[in-house]
Scaffold this motif. Structure first.
Motif, PDB file in Angstrom:
ATOM      1  N   MET A   1       0.859  -1.174   0.000  1.00 61.82           N
ATOM      2  CA  MET A   1       0.000   0.000   0.000  1.00 61.82           C
ATOM      3  C   MET A   1       0.900   1.231   0.000  1.00 61.82           C
ATOM      4  O   MET A   1       1.740   1.396   0.876  1.00 61.82           O
ATOM      5  N   ASP A   2       0.718   2.079  -0.996  1.00 62.93           N
ATOM      6  CA  ASP A   2       1.542   3.278  -1.056  1.00 62.93           C
ATOM      7  C   ASP A   2       0.959   4.378  -0.168  1.00 62.93           C
ATOM      8  O   ASP A   2      -0.101   4.222   0.438  1.00 62.93           O
ATOM      9  N   ARG A   3       1.666   5.473  -0.092  1.00 63.28           N
ATOM     10  CA  ARG A   3       1.308   6.558   0.829  1.00 63.28           C
ATOM     11  C   ARG A   3      -0.055   7.175   0.499  1.00 63.28           C
ATOM     12  O   ARG A   3      -0.859   7.432   1.378  1.00 63.28           O
ATOM     13  N   ASP A   4      -0.332   7.420  -0.786  1.00 66.46           N
ATOM     14  CA  ASP A   4      -1.603   8.038  -1.186  1.00 66.46           C
ATOM     15  C   ASP A   4      -2.788   7.139  -0.870  1.00 66.46           C
ATOM     16  O   ASP A   4      -3.827   7.610  -0.407  1.00 66.46           O
ATOM     17  N   THR A   5      -2.622   5.844  -1.119  1.00 60.84           N
ATOM     18  CA  THR A   5      -3.711   4.901  -0.833  1.00 60.84           C
ATOM     19  C   THR A   5      -3.974   4.829   0.660  1.00 60.84           C
ATOM     20  O   THR A   5      -5.126   4.795   1.099  1.00 60.84           O
ATOM     21  N   ARG A   6      -2.912   4.814   1.448  1.00 63.05           N
ATOM     22  CA  ARG A   6      -3.058   4.752   2.904  1.00 63.05           C
ATOM     23  C   ARG A   6      -3.740   6.012   3.425  1.00 63.05           C
ATOM     24  O   ARG A   6      -4.649   5.943   4.255  1.00 63.05           O
ATOM     25  N   ASN A   7      -3.347   7.164   2.924  1.00 62.44           N
ATOM     26  CA  ASN A   7      -3.976   8.419   3.358  1.00 62.44           C
ATOM     27  C   ASN A   7      -5.451   8.470   2.971  1.00 62.44           C
ATOM     28  O   ASN A   7      -6.277   8.953   3.739  1.00 62.44           O
ATOM     29  N   ALA A   8      -5.781   7.968   1.796  1.00 63.48           N
ATOM     30  CA  ALA A   8      -7.177   7.941   1.366  1.00 63.48           C
ATOM     31  C   ALA A   8      -7.995   7.013   2.254  1.00 63.48           C
ATOM     32  O   ALA A   8      -9.134   7.327   2.623  1.00 63.48           O
ATOM     33  N   ALA A   9      -7.418   5.872   2.616  1.00 66.18           N
ATOM     34  CA  ALA A   9      -8.122   4.927   3.486  1.00 66.18           C
ATOM     35  C   ALA A   9      -8.327   5.514   4.880  1.00 66.18           C
ATOM     36  O   ALA A   9      -9.402   5.360   5.474  1.00 66.18           O
ATOM     37  N   ILE A  10      -7.334   6.203   5.390  1.00 72.90           N
ATOM     38  CA  ILE A  10      -7.452   6.834   6.708  1.00 72.90           C
ATOM     39  C   ILE A  10      -8.502   7.934   6.678  1.00 72.90           C
ATOM     40  O   ILE A  10      -9.335   8.046   7.581  1.00 72.90           O
ATOM     41  N   ALA A  11      -8.495   8.747   5.638  1.00 76.54           N
ATOM     42  CA  ALA A  11      -9.480   9.825   5.513  1.00 76.54           C
ATOM     43  C   ALA A  11     -10.893   9.256   5.420  1.00 76.54           C
ATOM     44  O   ALA A  11     -11.818   9.761   6.069  1.00 76.54           O
ATOM     45  N   ALA A  12     -11.073   8.204   4.633  1.00 78.14           N
ATOM     46  CA  ALA A  12     -12.396   7.594   4.510  1.00 78.14           C
ATOM     47  C   ALA A  12     -12.849   7.008   5.847  1.00 78.14           C
ATOM     48  O   ALA A  12     -14.024   7.136   6.218  1.00 78.14           O
ATOM     49  N   ALA A  13     -11.936   6.387   6.581  1.00 79.12           N
ATOM     50  CA  ALA A  13     -12.287   5.814   7.879  1.00 79.12           C
ATOM     51  C   ALA A  13     -12.689   6.897   8.873  1.00 79.12           C
ATOM     52  O   ALA A  13     -13.674   6.738   9.614  1.00 79.12           O
ATOM     53  N   VAL A  14     -11.966   7.997   8.877  1.00 78.13           N
ATOM     54  CA  VAL A  14     -12.304   9.100   9.791  1.00 78.13           C
ATOM     55  C   VAL A  14     -13.673   9.685   9.445  1.00 78.13           C
ATOM     56  O   VAL A  14     -14.492   9.946  10.331  1.00 78.13           O
ATOM     57  N   ILE A  15     -13.922   9.860   8.167  1.00 82.24           N
ATOM     58  CA  ILE A  15     -15.214  10.401   7.734  1.00 82.24           C
ATOM     59  C   ILE A  15     -16.345   9.450   8.116  1.00 82.24           C
ATOM     60  O   ILE A  15     -17.376   9.870   8.649  1.00 82.24           O
ATOM     61  N   LEU A  16     -16.153   8.158   7.873  1.00 86.17           N
ATOM     62  CA  LEU A  16     -17.193   7.181   8.199  1.00 86.17           C
ATOM     63  C   LEU A  16     -17.446   7.087   9.699  1.00 86.17           C
ATOM     64  O   LEU A  16     -18.597   6.985  10.133  1.00 86.17           O
ATOM     65  N   VAL A  17     -16.401   7.137  10.501  1.00 90.65           N
ATOM     66  CA  VAL A  17     -16.579   7.097  11.956  1.00 90.65           C
ATOM     67  C   VAL A  17     -17.306   8.352  12.430  1.00 90.65           C
ATOM     68  O   VAL A  17     -18.221   8.284  13.259  1.00 90.65           O
ATOM     69  N   GLY A  18     -16.919   9.507  11.893  1.00 89.21           N
ATOM     70  CA  GLY A  18     -17.583  10.754  12.275  1.00 89.21           C
ATOM     71  C   GLY A  18     -19.067  10.733  11.934  1.00 89.21           C
ATOM     72  O   GLY A  18     -19.913  11.080  12.768  1.00 89.21           O
ATOM     73  N   PHE A  19     -19.381  10.295  10.722  1.00 89.29           N
ATOM     74  CA  PHE A  19     -20.791  10.220  10.337  1.00 89.29           C
ATOM     75  C   PHE A  19     -21.509   9.115  11.108  1.00 89.29           C
ATOM     76  O   PHE A  19     -22.707   9.229  11.376  1.00 89.29           O
ATOM     77  N   GLY A  20     -20.805   8.062  11.464  1.00 85.21           N
ATOM     78  CA  GLY A  20     -21.415   6.997  12.268  1.00 85.21           C
ATOM     79  C   GLY A  20     -21.829   7.492  13.638  1.00 85.21           C
ATOM     80  O   GLY A  20     -22.906   7.138  14.145  1.00 85.21           O
ATOM     81  N   ILE A  21     -20.996   8.308  14.246  1.00 83.33           N
ATOM     82  CA  ILE A  21     -21.330   8.869  15.558  1.00 83.33           C
ATOM     83  C   ILE A  21     -22.535   9.788  15.448  1.00 83.33           C
ATOM     84  O   ILE A  21     -23.452   9.726  16.274  1.00 83.33           O
ATOM     85  N   VAL A  22     -22.555  10.625  14.428  1.00 86.68           N
ATOM     86  CA  VAL A  22     -23.703  11.517  14.232  1.00 86.68           C
ATOM     87  C   VAL A  22     -24.963  10.699  13.943  1.00 86.68           C
ATOM     88  O   VAL A  22     -26.044  11.010  14.455  1.00 86.68           O
ATOM     89  N   ALA A  23     -24.838   9.635  13.143  1.00 84.78           N
ATOM     90  CA  ALA A  23     -25.989   8.788  12.832  1.00 84.78           C
ATOM     91  C   ALA A  23     -26.520   8.103  14.087  1.00 84.78           C
ATOM     92  O   ALA A  23     -27.727   7.897  14.218  1.00 84.78           O
ATOM     93  N   PHE A  24     -25.636   7.753  15.003  1.00 87.00           N
ATOM     94  CA  PHE A  24     -26.055   7.123  16.255  1.00 87.00           C
ATOM     95  C   PHE A  24     -26.932   8.072  17.070  1.00 87.00           C
ATOM     96  O   PHE A  24     -27.918   7.656  17.677  1.00 87.00           O
ATOM     97  N   TYR A  25     -26.581   9.340  17.081  1.00 86.82           N
ATOM     98  CA  TYR A  25     -27.337  10.332  17.837  1.00 86.82           C
ATOM     99  C   TYR A  25     -28.428  11.023  17.026  1.00 86.82           C
ATOM    100  O   TYR A  25     -29.135  11.877  17.547  1.00 86.82           O
ATOM    101  N   MET A  26     -28.564  10.671  15.743  1.00 85.51           N
ATOM    102  CA  MET A  26     -29.541  11.325  14.880  1.00 85.51           C
ATOM    103  C   MET A  26     -30.977  11.228  15.396  1.00 85.51           C
ATOM    104  O   MET A  26     -31.701  12.228  15.365  1.00 85.51           O
ATOM    105  N   PRO A  27     -31.457  10.077  15.885  1.00 89.58           N
ATOM    106  CA  PRO A  27     -32.830  10.049  16.396  1.00 89.58           C
ATOM    107  C   PRO A  27     -33.059  11.032  17.544  1.00 89.58           C
ATOM    108  O   PRO A  27     -34.088  11.717  17.593  1.00 89.58           O
ATOM    109  N   THR A  28     -32.090  11.138  18.436  1.00 92.32           N
ATOM    110  CA  THR A  28     -32.200  12.087  19.543  1.00 92.32           C
ATOM    111  C   THR A  28     -32.219  13.523  19.028  1.00 92.32           C
ATOM    112  O   THR A  28     -33.015  14.348  19.482  1.00 92.32           O
TER     113      THR A  28
END
Length: 70
Positions: free
Chosen positions: A1-28
């Motif tokens: 895995m090269d540097r660009d691919t790793r950075n893209a994977a990390i960015a996608a994971a951070v975005i998904l975790v952030g939206f996951g947390i918001v989605a968890f609290y969305m009903p409230t």
């Protein structure tokens, strides 16, 4: 895995975790906003879905423009 691919994977994971947390609290959040106005609760839900796709659209657009492709 090269540097660009790793950075893209990390960015996608951070975005998904952030939206996951918001989605968890969305009903409230929607119930709290819905007490003021049901329309505001609906707008909040629509804004969340649009933001989810918008972030990835903007990221793809920036990566495409950064590589010199159009």
């Amino acid at each position: 895995m090269d540097r660009d691919t790793r950075n893209a994977a990390i960015a996608a994971a951070v975005i998904l975790v952030g939206f996951g947390i918001v989605a968890f609290y969305m009903p409230t959040l929607m119930l709290a906003a819905g007490e003021a106005s049901p329309i505001i609760g609906g707008i909040l839900a629509v804004a969340f879905v649009l933001a989810f796709f918008g972030v990835f659209w903007l990221r793809g657009r920036s990566k495409r423009n950064g590589n010199g492709e159009e």
